[in-house]
Design a protein around this motif. Structure first.
Motif, PDB file in Angstrom:
ATOM      1  N   ASP A 228     144.995  27.218 -59.526  1.00 42.89           N
ATOM      2  CA  ASP A 228     146.093  27.772 -58.731  1.00 42.89           C
ATOM      3  C   ASP A 228     146.806  27.012 -58.016  1.00 42.89           C
ATOM      4  O   ASP A 228     146.412  25.774 -57.547  1.00 42.89           O
ATOM      5  CB  ASP A 228     145.121  28.711 -57.728  1.00 42.89           C
ATOM      6  CG  ASP A 228     144.991  30.302 -58.151  1.00 42.89           C
ATOM      7  OD1 ASP A 228     145.819  30.551 -58.930  1.00 42.89           O
ATOM      8  OD2 ASP A 228     144.390  30.892 -57.693  1.00 42.89           O
ATOM      9  N   ILE A 229     147.840  27.299 -57.513  1.00 40.72           N
ATOM     10  CA  ILE A 229     149.009  26.707 -56.765  1.00 40.72           C
ATOM     11  C   ILE A 229     148.429  27.377 -55.150  1.00 40.72           C
ATOM     12  O   ILE A 229     148.133  28.530 -55.150  1.00 40.72           O
ATOM     13  CB  ILE A 229     150.289  26.763 -56.749  1.00 40.72           C
ATOM     14  CG1 ILE A 229     150.733  26.144 -57.990  1.00 40.72           C
ATOM     15  CG2 ILE A 229     150.997  26.576 -55.434  1.00 40.72           C
ATOM     16  CD1 ILE A 229     150.620  24.819 -57.959  1.00 40.72           C
ATOM     17  N   VAL A 230     147.882  26.517 -54.286  1.00 42.96           N
ATOM     18  CA  VAL A 230     147.233  27.176 -53.129  1.00 42.96           C
ATOM     19  C   VAL A 230     148.092  26.384 -51.968  1.00 42.96           C
ATOM     20  O   VAL A 230     148.777  25.569 -51.977  1.00 42.96           O
ATOM     21  CB  VAL A 230     145.777  26.788 -52.919  1.00 42.96           C
ATOM     22  CG1 VAL A 230     144.882  27.452 -54.000  1.00 42.96           C
ATOM     23  CG2 VAL A 230     145.648  25.244 -52.934  1.00 42.96           C
ATOM     24  N   ILE A 231     147.922  27.195 -50.784  1.00 44.02           N
ATOM     25  CA  ILE A 231     148.360  26.724 -49.515  1.00 44.02           C
ATOM     26  C   ILE A 231     147.481  25.964 -48.632  1.00 44.02           C
ATOM     27  O   ILE A 231     146.239  26.696 -48.465  1.00 44.02           O
ATOM     28  CB  ILE A 231     148.889  27.917 -48.776  1.00 44.02           C
ATOM     29  CG1 ILE A 231     150.398  28.762 -49.385  1.00 44.02           C
ATOM     30  CG2 ILE A 231     149.665  27.559 -47.159  1.00 44.02           C
ATOM     31  CD1 ILE A 231     150.752  30.075 -48.961  1.00 44.02           C
ATOM     32  N   VAL A 232     147.814  25.030 -48.268  1.00 39.14           N
ATOM     33  CA  VAL A 232     146.846  23.961 -47.400  1.00 39.14           C
ATOM     34  C   VAL A 232     147.580  23.723 -46.101  1.00 39.14           C
ATOM     35  O   VAL A 232     148.579  23.406 -45.700  1.00 39.14           O
ATOM     36  CB  VAL A 232     146.447  22.649 -48.217  1.00 39.14           C
ATOM     37  CG1 VAL A 232     145.661  21.782 -47.611  1.00 39.14           C
ATOM     38  CG2 VAL A 232     145.956  22.857 -49.538  1.00 39.14           C
TER      39      VAL A 232
ATOM     40  N   VAL B 157     148.492  31.372 -54.338  1.00 39.36           N
ATOM     41  CA  VAL B 157     149.907  31.758 -54.591  1.00 39.36           C
ATOM     42  C   VAL B 157     149.943  32.624 -55.796  1.00 39.36           C
ATOM     43  O   VAL B 157     150.447  31.843 -56.690  1.00 39.36           O
ATOM     44  CB  VAL B 157     150.814  30.622 -54.199  1.00 39.36           C
ATOM     45  CG1 VAL B 157     152.175  31.265 -54.214  1.00 39.36           C
ATOM     46  CG2 VAL B 157     150.628  30.033 -53.128  1.00 39.36           C
ATOM     47  N   PRO B 158     149.418  33.738 -55.946  1.00 39.88           N
ATOM     48  CA  PRO B 158     149.357  34.392 -57.110  1.00 39.88           C
ATOM     49  C   PRO B 158     150.627  34.467 -58.023  1.00 39.88           C
ATOM     50  O   PRO B 158     150.574  34.640 -59.414  1.00 39.88           O
ATOM     51  CB  PRO B 158     148.975  35.961 -56.782  1.00 39.88           C
ATOM     52  CG  PRO B 158     148.207  35.873 -55.776  1.00 39.88           C
ATOM     53  CD  PRO B 158     149.007  34.871 -54.820  1.00 39.88           C
ATOM     54  N   SER B 159     151.846  34.587 -57.126  1.00 38.13           N
ATOM     55  CA  SER B 159     152.861  34.459 -57.976  1.00 38.13           C
ATOM     56  C   SER B 159     153.198  32.997 -58.667  1.00 38.13           C
ATOM     57  O   SER B 159     153.983  33.431 -59.786  1.00 38.13           O
ATOM     58  CB  SER B 159     154.182  34.519 -57.018  1.00 38.13           C
ATOM     59  OG  SER B 159     154.087  33.520 -55.945  1.00 38.13           O
ATOM     60  N   ARG B 160     152.598  32.230 -58.320  1.00 43.61           N
ATOM     61  CA  ARG B 160     152.768  30.885 -59.173  1.00 43.61           C
ATOM     62  C   ARG B 160     152.012  30.687 -60.378  1.00 43.61           C
ATOM     63  O   ARG B 160     151.832  29.749 -61.067  1.00 43.61           O
ATOM     64  CB  ARG B 160     152.706  29.769 -58.192  1.00 43.61           C
ATOM     65  CG  ARG B 160     153.629  29.538 -56.995  1.00 43.61           C
ATOM     66  CD  ARG B 160     154.988  28.937 -57.332  1.00 43.61           C
ATOM     67  NE  ARG B 160     154.893  27.893 -57.888  1.00 43.61           N
ATOM     68  CZ  ARG B 160     154.863  26.729 -57.364  1.00 43.61           C
ATOM     69  NH1 ARG B 160     154.872  26.627 -56.330  1.00 43.61           N
ATOM     70  NH2 ARG B 160     154.711  25.315 -58.077  1.00 43.61           N
TER      71      ARG B 160
END
Length: 665
Positions: free
Chosen positions: A365-369, A383-386
């Motif tokens: 996943d692409i995640v926010i950190v 970030v499900p959209s990614r």
């Protein structure tokens, strides 16, 4: 030309060229010409040792080695700043100033993430640089400050001058330093601030010189001696004396103007060549600053706005598992390295299985950190959209990754545990915890040392720490173990036996028993035997010891292995009692008290100690069991909750009066 006169001429020239290069960013000579003149100066100074001068430009690169740093008292206290975190709190600060000052102006400046410093000049010459220390006494680090090219060694002012500011490590210098550390197999610095602080405290100033530090100056301590009337005039005066002053500042009159400027800087924050973690808002008039004065810790005429945590996106490459001293299983995010709030982040704790599910994290996943409190890395969300279909759901393990034992999850808990007490990971972690600073404070037994001694076969349980003296000769035969260091290690182990019962209880690592609970238990029972014999009813009756904690304590002392450990520690001479502290009767005695907001008269730690000395139980959150909430400025949700629950409230002013009354009685 006379060689002595030539030395003086070269020093003036090189000082001028350094100011042009480092401060004005407008060099008038090439690097080659500067180097040529420097070599000429060094040769002449070597020829004329009677001309030795620690402020000579040559000393910036030659350096010196000290045995230690001298303690120096500040002429006036170096204060810290209170914090505000949003527009509303800035508005409150402005309104508070307007109550005392008619039509105030404010200077808004950058808040650097560095090391506070004071510089003293006399007869136009640099005399001394002193760290902030505790605000009253700092350390003389003049040798290291001389290595910073932007700091003038001579100024055009014969009267005494003291300026204060921040020494920092530029982002480029930080990256170069960590690259060098990695190449040499040394630990990386966590952030530029730590790197700057570590560099300034090097006893060998040539090491500091290699670190390429810089500084900004923002406070003219004795500005009034020169007829200066405002902060803006003081900054301009420092610029004329060739101190490096940041031009990125603004004089504002309203909250709107202050907020707009803060937003402007926040947008370009990441493009700056240095780290800032907020903005400082100061009353411009120095006379009005004097009228408002300061609390014991911070000026009333200034505050610091802290930027919100920076959030960035990166990829979750994997999830790994670690086993703690209690057997607790912690999943950890392996991240594609990304820069967040000044440091490179490549890992973060995910805490437990539920958190992974709630945040819907999948490998790939692409995640926010972000950094919680600008310190601890935290994965905020995925970030499900990614997603592109390559992501894989994560399946929490059913067995311990170290010993293979089946994991259990207790009812009412979010975490899984390895219950095998002989699990190698638990053994090492329990010893690391036992020796840690917050526990038995055996400073010679760090994490790596314990792991190494475990590998040697000398440490396989907590009690082995106190049998380590039997292996002294074997240790001396090991590579890297010298007589002095081995004897120091054994001496610190022996010294730890004097620690009070509360510290020992925390060190034993009883599940659910943190540092505070351990001290509460020690004070209540007074000795280890009384605690071992305590019933669940007795434990639950103690403030802050709930059902789950009581069950965990009882379970710990039912284990034969744990009772054997305590018996061995007794035989080795460890302290098993807690001296009773005399409790002074007051309004706070036997009350559960919560502190909230910013206190001006005390630090939070100081207020807590005062309350505990008066027999109060200081809690971290408001509940129906709370008896009293003491609030300072910018108090938030805790104060609101206390009002809703009908809990008694006490302002900081009332608290100070009550403490004074109780102490006098």
């Amino acid at each position: 030309m006379n060689e002595v006169k030539r030395i003086e001429e070269l020093r003036k020239l090189l000082e001028q060229y350094a100011i042009e290069y480092y401060v004005k960013d407008a060099p008038s000579v090439s690097d080659q010409e500067y180097d040529r003149l420097m070599q000429e100066l060094i040769a002449l100074e070597n020829k004329h040792p009677e001309m030795k001068d620690p402020n000579s430009p040559s000393q910036r690169i030659i350096g010196a080695v000290l045995e230690g740093f001298e303690k120096v008292s500040h002429a006036s206290q170096m204060l810290s700043l209170g914090n505000v975190f949003n527009r509303e709190e800035i508005q409150d600060f402005v309104l508070r100033i307007q109550e005392s000052v008619s039509n105030p102006e404010f200077v808004v400046e950058c808040k650097y993430d560095g090391l506070a410093m004071a510089l003293l000049y006399e007869n136009g010459r640099f005399v001394r640089a002193v760290t902030r220390g505790d605000g009253f006494v700092g350390e003389d680090v003049s040798n290291n400050i001389r290595t910073i090219g932007s700091i003038p060694m001579y100024i055009d002012q014969l009267d005494p001058v003291e300026v204060r500011g921040e020494v920092y490590m530029p982002k480029k210098s930080f990256e170069e330093l960590n690259q060098k550390q990695a190449e040499q197999g040394k630990p990386l610095f966590a952030n530029p601030r730590n790197a700057a602080a570590g560099s300034i405290r090097q006893l060998d100033s040539s090491i500091c010189a290699q670190r390429k530090l810089d500084a900004y100056w923002y406070y003219f301590q004795n500005a009034s001696d020169f007829g200066i009337q405002t902060q803006e005039e003081a900054l301009e005066a420092m610029e004329k004396l060739h101190f490096r002053v940041n031009p990125m500042r603004r004089v504002c009159r309203t909250t709107e103007q202050i907020w707009d400027f803060i937003q402007e800087i926040q947008k370009i924050r990441n493009t700056l060549p240095y780290e800032i973690d907020g903005m400082v808002i100061k009353l411009n008039s120095l006379a009005d600053q004097q009228v408002l004065g300061s609390t014991a810790k911070a000026p009333r005429y200034a505050t610091a706005y802290k930027f919100p945590a920076e959030e960035v996106q990166t990829r979750l490459k994997d999830i790994t598992i670690t086993v703690g001293r209690t057997g607790k299983i912690t999943p950890n995010a392996v991240l594609e390295p990304v820069r967040v709030a000044g440091t490179t982040v490549s890992a973060a704790s995910l805490h437990n299985e539920d958190m992974i599910a709630v945040k819907d994290l999948r490998i790939g996943d692409i995640v926010i950190v972000r950094k919680a409190g600008e310190i601890i890395p935290e994965v905020v969300s995925s970030v499900p959209s990614r997603r592109d279909g390559s992501q894989r759901p994560y399946h929490f393990p059913q067995s311990c990754p170290v010993c293979g034992s089946h994991l259990i999850r207790l009812e009412g808990e979010a975490s899984h545990y390895c219950v095998n007490q002989d699990c190698p990971a638990r053994v090492v972690e329990s010893m690391i915890h036992f020796a840690s600073r917050d526990a038995m404070d055996i400073d010679s037994l760090g994490d790596k040392k314990i792991e190494q001694l475990h590998d040697f076969g000398f440490l396989n349980s907590i009690e082995d720490i106190y049998y380590l003296k039997r292996h002294r000769q074997e240790l001396l035969e090991k590579r890297g173990y010298q007589k002095k260091s081995v004897d120091h290690m054994l001496e610190t182990i022996e010294d730890s036996k004097k620690q009070p019962l509360g510290v020992l209880l925390f060190g034993l690592g009883i599940r659910q028993v943190g540092k505070k609970a351990a001290m509460i238990l020690a004070k209540h029972f007074g000795n280890m035997d009384a605690l071992i014999q305590a019933s669940q009813e007795e434990l639950v009756a103690i403030n802050d010891i709930g059902e789950i904690t009581a069950q965990s304590i009882l379970a710990f002392f039912k284990e034969e292995k744990n009772l054997h450990l305590i018996q061995v520690l007794k035989e080795q001479g460890l302290n098993m009692i807690q001296e009773k502290e005399e409790i002074r009767e007051s309004r706070f005695t036997n009350k559960t008290v919560v502190l909230t907001g910013t206190l001006e008269s005390y630090t939070r730690s100081e207020a807590k100690k005062i309350l505990e000395a008066f027999g109060a139980n200081v809690a971290g959150s408001v509940s129906k069991r709370t008896d009293l909430v003491i609030y300072g400025t910018a108090a938030g949700s805790k104060l609101e909750k206390a009002r809703n629950l009908g809990v008694d409230l006490m302002s900081e002013e009332e608290f100070v009066q009550e403490v004074s009354h109780a102490q006098n009685n």
